[in-house]
Design a protein around this motif. Structure first.
Motif, short mmCIF file in Angstrom:
data_model
loop_
_atom_site.label_atom_id
_atom_site.label_comp_id
_atom_site.label_asym_id
_atom_site.label_seq_id
_atom_site.Cartn_x
_atom_site.Cartn_y
_atom_site.Cartn_z
N HIS A 16 -11.15 -31.11 -20.60
CA HIS A 16 -10.50 -32.42 -20.48
C HIS A 16 -10.82 -33.07 -19.13
CE1 HIS A 16 -7.19 -35.31 -19.98
NE2 HIS A 16 -7.14 -35.36 -21.32
N LYS A 17 -10.83 -32.25 -18.06
CA LYS A 17 -11.10 -32.79 -16.73
C LYS A 17 -12.54 -33.30 -16.60
CE LYS A 17 -7.78 -29.80 -14.32
NZ LYS A 17 -7.63 -28.68 -13.35
N GLN A 18 -13.46 -32.63 -17.28
CA GLN A 18 -14.87 -32.96 -17.11
C GLN A 18 -15.32 -34.13 -18.01
OE1 GLN A 18 -17.32 -29.42 -17.45
NE2 GLN A 18 -15.71 -28.17 -16.49
N LEU A 19 -14.50 -34.49 -18.98
CA LEU A 19 -14.87 -35.58 -19.87
C LEU A 19 -14.63 -36.93 -19.19
CD1 LEU A 19 -13.37 -34.30 -23.25
CD2 LEU A 19 -15.80 -34.40 -22.61
N PRO A 20 -15.43 -37.92 -19.55
CA PRO A 20 -15.20 -39.27 -18.99
C PRO A 20 -13.91 -39.86 -19.54
CG PRO A 20 -16.87 -39.34 -20.71
CD PRO A 20 -16.60 -37.88 -20.45
N GLU A 21 -13.32 -40.81 -18.81
CA GLU A 21 -12.07 -41.41 -19.24
C GLU A 21 -12.25 -42.22 -20.51
OE1 GLU A 21 -10.25 -43.63 -16.15
OE2 GLU A 21 -10.07 -41.92 -14.78
N GLU A 22 -13.39 -42.79 -20.73
CA GLU A 22 -13.65 -43.57 -21.93
C GLU A 22 -14.88 -42.99 -22.64
OE1 GLU A 22 -11.71 -45.87 -23.01
OE2 GLU A 22 -10.42 -46.07 -21.24
N GLY A 23 -14.86 -43.12 -23.98
CA GLY A 23 -16.00 -42.69 -24.76
C GLY A 23 -15.99 -41.20 -25.04
N SER A 24 -17.05 -40.74 -25.70
CA SER A 24 -17.17 -39.34 -26.10
C SER A 24 -18.49 -38.77 -25.61
CB SER A 24 -17.09 -39.20 -27.62
OG SER A 24 -15.90 -39.73 -28.12
#
Length: 355
Positions: A16-24
């Motif tokens: 979750h921390k490494q994912l961007p705030e928007e998009g996939s």
């Protein structure tokens, strides 16, 4: 919470921390059959965590209600078992032990759920811990139900002996209560709770508990007040020599006299179904208390209620007198169930023995 479950929770949080705030983004997940390509974003993980949190809360409500319901049954049957004779003492000890165990289980369940919520109530370990707890305690719940069954059977037998003194058969009482039309459906019933309880409470135990409840409903509605203040009985229920004809005949009620107060009182709440003159009864009042029970008051000097009137327990129905076929001033008092006369004294004892 197991080590693997804990690692899974950390793994989800790290992703979750490494994912961007928007998009996939596309993740490569190795498995025994190869590599899977999964598109995932923070919103997907958030939705997943919300669903798991809702499941945990729902499981908590269900198992809390289960524990409370089973504990309520235990406390009820245990309290009633104290009224039984010495033959039930060993079962009473066993039920006490089981009751303590059930309380400990309930506390353990709360601790498991609290720990899951403290960890975030977001990941799969929460639901797994609750499910694992219930699975490991299956034997304890089954043991509790096993102890409850014989106590319910013994209490039902004790009630049967108690009502036997009145001459009323238990099936007649149960039929009378079951046929009462003014009964609603359970409020706040939960199908999930019912399904789990049905898993532990056998059909025969459930039927006994229902019969016990029906008998207690019947007893709670019995008239339990002496129809006269400071009265003494001058003639009992059963066979006696008629004071006028001299023949031996059945006496369908009891005769009472009070030197302190001549007021005749309603022995219980109900509706007046007759108030007037009736042959040998003289001035006569009949009160219907429901569930097939009625009380009758004969030889009154004066009637103070009207047919169709609803009366409260202790309300004045009239005044003791000597109307009709009688040798003197007194009250003739009868109790009937399902059209049959029963001994008013024995019915009074049963009515006053409410658990």
């Amino acid at each position: 919470m197991s080590h693997n479950s804990h690692d899974a929770g950390i793994w989800l949080a790290d992703i979750h921390k490494q994912l961007p705030e928007e998009g996939s983004v596309q993740l490569l997940i190795p498995s025994e059959t190869g590599v899977s390509h999964v598109w995932v974003g923070r919103q997907d993980i958030d939705r997943y965590q919300q669903v798991q949190a809702q499941k945990v809360r729902r499981q908590r409500r269900i198992y809390t209600l289960i524990s409370a319901s089973l504990l309520a049954i235990a406390l009820t049957v245990f309290g009633q078992s104290l009224q039984l004779n010495q033959r039930n003492s060993s079962l009473g000890v066993r039920l006490t032990q089981t009751q303590d165990q059930l309380q400990q289980l309930s506390q353990s369940a709360d601790q498991v759920i609290a720990a899951a919520q403290t960890a975030g109530a977001n990941s799969t370990p929460d639901l797994s811990s609750v499910a694992g707890f219930i699975e490991t305690q299956d034997e304890a719940f089954s043991l509790y139900a096993e102890f409850t069954r014989p106590l319910a059977a013994l209490h039902l037998e004790s009630l049967g002996e108690e009502f036997e003194n009145t001459g009323i058969d238990l099936p007649d009482i149960i039929t009378s209560v079951a046929s009462e039309p003014r009964i609603g459906s359970p409020i706040g019933a939960d199908d999930g709770v019912s399904a789990v309880i049905n898993r532990y409470v056998t059909q025969d135990a459930a039927e006994r508990l229902e019969q016990i409840a029906q008998l207690n409903v019947f007893r709670a509605n019995l008239p339990d007040l002496e129809p006269m203040v400071a009265a003494r009985m001058t003639s009992g229920f059963g066979m006696r020599k008629h004071p006028i004809t001299g023949q031996v005949v059945p006496h369908r009620g009891i005769d009472m006299v009070s030197d302190e107060d001549r007021t005749v009182l309603a022995a219980g709440a109900g509706q007046v179904t007759f108030a007037g003159r009736r042959g040998r009864y003289g001035n006569f009042v009949v009160v219907d208390h429901g569930l097939g029970v009625e009380t009758r008051y004969a030889h009154l000097q004066r009637i103070d209620v009207a047919e169709g009137e609803f009366v409260e327990k202790g309300q004045a129905l009239g005044v003791m007198g000597d109307t009709g076929r009688t040798t003197g001033l007194h009250l003739h008092y009868e109790v009937r169930f399902a059209g049959q006369h029963v001994d008013p004294r024995s019915m009074l004892e049963v009515a006053r023995n409410v658990q």
